[in-house]
Design a protein around this motif. Structure first.
Motif: not given
Length: 262
Positions: A65, A91, A93, A100-102, A111-112, A115, A119, A126, A128
């Motif tokens: 992360v 991830v 941030v 919060a980005v996957s 990762a999803n 994330t 989040a 989030p 995704i």
């Protein structure tokens, strides 16, 4: 699951410290890495160059992360990639804790899921982008009493979807208020249905200008104007209620559809 938190700034370090304390009870071992010029963070390991650190730890952790600019992260991980079945979850941030980005290994590497966990803990949005998730456009909001049974939640969700003439395959998320983050029956139901849960902060529900049905009983019990409808609406983007709240199997369920333009 071993998670690394990496950041380059003082503001990011403060966010990482807060996130580390919340992630550890849920996911296990969490280790923080901060740039050498960052101020106080006694528990963190210092590094001089992000690129060197990423190469060193990339294969040691299940998830990375980064609390850092996405561009810097892309450059750092680019030379480490092997295969989607072997690469760790990545991830990103922002230092404000808003997104919060996957970024990498969304499905295979988890990762999803990571994330969404991040989040929920930060009350962030989030992001995704995997095709199978982006094609889903329904969010099921759930309000329930303490101690609700998993079977009741599953039955209520299926019945609500039937009333809306939609299938479970179209559901992207379950959503509820943050006060339900430890509701074991709800969490078990989500796991059984194969769906992630988005926990919307109580403050966000109280402050939202979105229109939804309020409940004096919910207000009295949990100090919120409602749960199912606002949670469903707030958990997505450009949402509209497809199915207003229904009382089913002793809990409240509402369904929102995303990407509505009218």
């Amino acid at each position: 699951m071993r998670i690394a938190l990496i950041t380059l700034s003082d503001k990011g370090a403060r966010l990482a410290e807060r996130l580390a304390a919340r992630l550890a009870p849920q996911l296990g071992a969490v280790e923080a890495f901060v740039y050498e010029a960052v101020g106080e963070f006694p528990a963190a390991t210092r590094f001089a160059r992000l690129l060197d650190l990423t190469r060193e730890i990339f294969s040691r952790f299940d998830g990375l992360v980064f609390i850092a600019p996405a561009g810097a992260v892309v450059r750092a991980v680019a030379g480490c990639l092997e295969h989607k079945t072997r690469d760790p979850a990545v991830v990103v941030v922002d230092v404000g804790g808003r997104w919060a980005v996957s970024l990498l290994s969304g499905h295979e590497g988890g990762a999803n899921d990571l994330t969404l966990t991040v989040a929920n803990l930060l009350d962030a949005e989030p992001v995704i982008t995997t095709t199978s998730e982006a094609a889903k456009d329904l969010i099921v909001g759930v309000g329930c009493r303490r101690g609700v049974a998993c079977e009741a939640v599953v039955a209520a969700i299926h019945e609500a979807l039937a009333r809306a003439s939609r299938s479970l395959d179209h559901v992207r998320l379950l959503a509820t208020a943050d006060i339900k983050a430890d509701e074991t029956g709800l969490i078990a139901a989500a796991r059984q249905l194969g769906l992630p849960v988005r926990f919307i902060s109580s403050a966000t529900i109280r402050q939202t200008p979105l229109a939804f049905q309020t409940s004096s009983l919910v207000q009295e019990k949990v100090d919120l104007p409602a749960v199912a409808e606002p949670a469903a609406l707030l958990a997505g983007r450009r949402t509209q209620l497809l199915l207003p709240r229904q009382i089913l199997h002793g809990l409240t369920v509402a369904i929102a559809q995303e990407n509505c333009t009218s």
